[in-house]
Design a protein around this motif. Sequence first.
Motif, PDB file in Angstrom:
ATOM      1  N   ARG A  57      24.522  51.003  36.563  1.00  0.00           N
ATOM      2  CA  ARG A  57      24.131  51.534  35.254  1.00  0.00           C
ATOM      3  C   ARG A  57      23.012  50.666  34.690  1.00  0.00           C
ATOM      4  N   ALA A  58      22.161  51.310  33.900  1.00  0.00           N
ATOM      5  CA  ALA A  58      21.047  50.624  33.230  1.00  0.00           C
ATOM      6  C   ALA A  58      20.194  49.836  34.219  1.00  0.00           C
ATOM      7  N   GLY A  59      20.030  50.368  35.437  1.00  0.00           N
ATOM      8  CA  GLY A  59      19.157  49.745  36.414  1.00  0.00           C
ATOM      9  C   GLY A  59      19.705  48.494  37.064  1.00  0.00           C
ATOM     10  N   CYS A  60      21.012  48.280  36.974  1.00  0.00           N
ATOM     11  CA  CYS A  60      21.625  47.116  37.608  1.00  0.00           C
ATOM     12  C   CYS A  60      22.859  47.535  38.401  1.00  0.00           C
ATOM     13  N   LEU A  61      23.056  46.852  39.493  1.00  0.00           N
ATOM     14  CA  LEU A  61      24.284  46.957  40.269  1.00  0.00           C
ATOM     15  C   LEU A  61      25.238  45.860  39.812  1.00  0.00           C
ATOM     16  N   THR A  62      26.509  46.211  39.617  1.00  0.00           N
ATOM     17  CA  THR A  62      27.542  45.212  39.402  1.00  0.00           C
ATOM     18  C   THR A  62      28.576  45.356  40.505  1.00  0.00           C
ATOM     19  N   LEU A  63      28.552  44.433  41.455  1.00  0.00           N
ATOM     20  CA  LEU A  63      29.614  44.348  42.445  1.00  0.00           C
ATOM     21  C   LEU A  63      30.808  43.674  41.798  1.00  0.00           C
ATOM     22  N   ARG A  64      32.018  44.153  42.121  1.00  0.00           N
ATOM     23  CA  ARG A  64      33.172  43.570  41.454  1.00  0.00           C
ATOM     24  C   ARG A  64      34.377  43.512  42.393  1.00  0.00           C
ATOM     25  N   VAL A  65      35.230  42.541  42.136  1.00  0.00           N
ATOM     26  CA  VAL A  65      36.561  42.470  42.732  1.00  0.00           C
ATOM     27  C   VAL A  65      37.558  42.624  41.593  1.00  0.00           C
ATOM     28  N   ASP A  66      38.418  43.621  41.714  1.00  0.00           N
ATOM     29  CA  ASP A  66      39.405  43.914  40.681  1.00  0.00           C
ATOM     30  C   ASP A  66      40.736  43.238  40.982  1.00  0.00           C
ATOM     31  N   ALA A  67      41.570  43.128  39.952  1.00  0.00           N
ATOM     32  CA  ALA A  67      42.856  42.454  40.100  1.00  0.00           C
ATOM     33  C   ALA A  67      43.763  43.137  41.113  1.00  0.00           C
ATOM     34  N   ASP A  68      43.630  44.463  41.262  1.00  0.00           N
ATOM     35  CA  ASP A  68      44.513  45.186  42.177  1.00  0.00           C
ATOM     36  C   ASP A  68      43.933  45.332  43.577  1.00  0.00           C
ATOM     37  N   GLN A  69      42.825  44.687  43.845  1.00  0.00           N
ATOM     38  CA  GLN A  69      42.167  44.820  45.144  1.00  0.00           C
ATOM     39  C   GLN A  69      42.901  44.007  46.206  1.00  0.00           C
ATOM     40  N   ALA A  70      43.008  44.564  47.403  1.00  0.00           N
ATOM     41  CA  ALA A  70      43.718  43.892  48.492  1.00  0.00           C
ATOM     42  C   ALA A  70      42.758  43.017  49.301  1.00  0.00           C
ATOM     43  N   PRO A  71      43.258  42.004  50.010  1.00  0.00           N
ATOM     44  CA  PRO A  71      42.418  41.226  50.928  1.00  0.00           C
ATOM     45  C   PRO A  71      41.760  42.133  51.957  1.00  0.00           C
ATOM     46  N   TRP A  72      40.534  41.794  52.320  1.00  0.00           N
ATOM     47  CA  TRP A  72      39.776  42.683  53.211  1.00  0.00           C
ATOM     48  C   TRP A  72      40.280  42.611  54.648  1.00  0.00           C
ATOM     49  N   SER A  73      40.743  41.425  55.096  1.00  0.00           N
ATOM     50  CA  SER A  73      41.216  41.264  56.474  1.00  0.00           C
ATOM     51  C   SER A  73      42.250  40.154  56.525  1.00  0.00           C
ATOM     52  N   PRO A  74      43.485  40.426  56.105  1.00  0.00           N
ATOM     53  CA  PRO A  74      44.509  39.376  56.129  1.00  0.00           C
ATOM     54  C   PRO A  74      44.711  38.772  57.505  1.00  0.00           C
ATOM     55  N   GLU A  75      44.507  39.562  58.537  1.00  0.00           N
ATOM     56  CA  GLU A  75      44.697  39.076  59.903  1.00  0.00           C
ATOM     57  C   GLU A  75      43.747  37.945  60.240  1.00  0.00           C
ATOM     58  N   PHE A  76      42.495  38.075  59.792  1.00  0.00           N
ATOM     59  CA  PHE A  76      41.467  37.131  60.217  1.00  0.00           C
ATOM     60  C   PHE A  76      40.921  36.252  59.098  1.00  0.00           C
ATOM     61  N   ASP A  77      41.106  36.644  57.829  1.00  0.00           N
ATOM     62  CA  ASP A  77      40.489  35.886  56.729  1.00  0.00           C
ATOM     63  C   ASP A  77      41.450  35.639  55.574  1.00  0.00           C
ATOM     64  N   GLY A  78      42.735  35.701  55.843  1.00  0.00           N
ATOM     65  CA  GLY A  78      43.714  35.326  54.840  1.00  0.00           C
ATOM     66  C   GLY A  78      43.665  36.184  53.591  1.00  0.00           C
ATOM     67  N   GLU A  79      43.700  35.541  52.438  1.00  0.00           N
ATOM     68  CA  GLU A  79      43.809  36.226  51.147  1.00  0.00           C
ATOM     69  C   GLU A  79      42.463  36.543  50.509  1.00  0.00           C
ATOM     70  N   VAL A  80      41.356  36.273  51.184  1.00  0.00           N
ATOM     71  CA  VAL A  80      40.028  36.492  50.597  1.00  0.00           C
ATOM     72  C   VAL A  80      39.816  37.974  50.309  1.00  0.00           C
ATOM     73  N   ARG A  81      39.302  38.250  49.122  1.00  0.00           N
ATOM     74  CA  ARG A  81      38.951  39.609  48.721  1.00  0.00           C
ATOM     75  C   ARG A  81      37.450  39.661  48.454  1.00  0.00           C
ATOM     76  N   VAL A  82      36.838  40.805  48.704  1.00  0.00           N
ATOM     77  CA  VAL A  82      35.378  40.873  48.633  1.00  0.00           C
ATOM     78  C   VAL A  82      34.927  42.293  48.356  1.00  0.00           C
ATOM     79  N   SER A  83      33.834  42.405  47.632  1.00  0.00           N
ATOM     80  CA  SER A  83      33.082  43.652  47.553  1.00  0.00           C
ATOM     81  C   SER A  83      31.679  43.349  48.030  1.00  0.00           C
ATOM     82  N   SER A  84      31.194  44.145  48.976  1.00  0.00           N
ATOM     83  CA  SER A  84      29.972  43.797  49.688  1.00  0.00           C
ATOM     84  C   SER A  84      29.188  45.035  50.070  1.00  0.00           C
TER      85      SER A  84
END
Length: 267
Positions: A57-84
Motif C-alpha cells: 500500500r502507498a507504494g511500499c511493501l511490508t513483509l511481516r511475520v504474524d503471531a500465529d505464523q508457523a515455523p517455515w521448516s521445523p525439520e531443518f531450521d527449528g522454530e525460525v519463522r520468515v516471510s520472504s
Amino acid sequence: MRPVGAPGAPSRLDLERYELEFDENFGGTELNRDHWLPYYLPQWSSRAATEARYDIRAGCLTLRVDADQAPWSPEFDGEVRVSSLQTGLWSGPLGSPNGQHRFRPGLVVREPQAASRLYTPRFGVVEVRAAATDDPDALVALWMIGVEDAPERSAEICVVEVFGADVGPGVAAVGMGIHPFADPTLVDDFSVLAQPIDARELHRYAVRWTPDEVAFYLDRELVRVIGQAPQYPMQLMLNVYDLTGPGHEGRYPKEFVVDYVHGYRPR
C-alpha cells in the motif's frame, strides 16, 4: 577518509554508467509475480508452509511475520519463522539433496520445485530503500545467492542485514559481506559495522558488483569494498525473520518496510 578495501570503487555510487533493468516500486496492491516468488526456499519445506505474508500500500511493501505464523521448516531450521520473496528457484527431485542455498548438512528436498529465473543478474548494481525494525526478536535482510546450477555456484552477497536488537535512535549495526558456501574461489568476508543512522527510517543500501570486487554503499556513500566477487548469476532474497518461534510474547507483527528494489546493468 576512504573506507578500507580495494581501491577501484567510487566513493559515491554513480549510476550514470548503468541502466535500470529491475524496477520494483511496489505500485498498486498486488505483488508483481513477474518479479517475485512469494516463498522461502520451499524445496526444503513446501510452498504452503513458506508462503510470505505481506501488504502493499502507498507504494511500499511490508513483509511481516504474524503471531500465529508457523515455523517455515521445523525439520531443518527449528522454530525460525520468515516471510520472504525471491527472484529464482529450482530443486532436484523429491528426497534428493539438490536445491538452492544448502544452509546446513542433511537437507533433503521435501517438495520439488520447477526451475524459475525471474531476475538473476550477473554483475551490476542492486539497491533497496527500506526501513528496518527495532524489534529485538527480528532480523531483516536483502541478500543475493548463486542460482546454483552447479554446486559451486552457491555464494551469497549480503547487501544488508539488520538485527532489531542492534537498532537504536542514532546508530545501527549493519551487516554486509560475502559468504562462499560451496564456492572454492571465495573466502568468507562479512562485517557488522556501526552506522550513524536511524535504521527505522528509510535508507538506501546497495552493492556495486563487478568481476573483481563487491562494493557496499549506504545512502550511496561507500562503506566497504571486498576484493573478490562471484562470477555467476545470482538471485535476490528479501525477508524478515522472527528468531523466537511460536508462543513467544513479543511484538507482532514483525515488519520490514521496503520502498523499492532496483537492479541496474552496466551500459
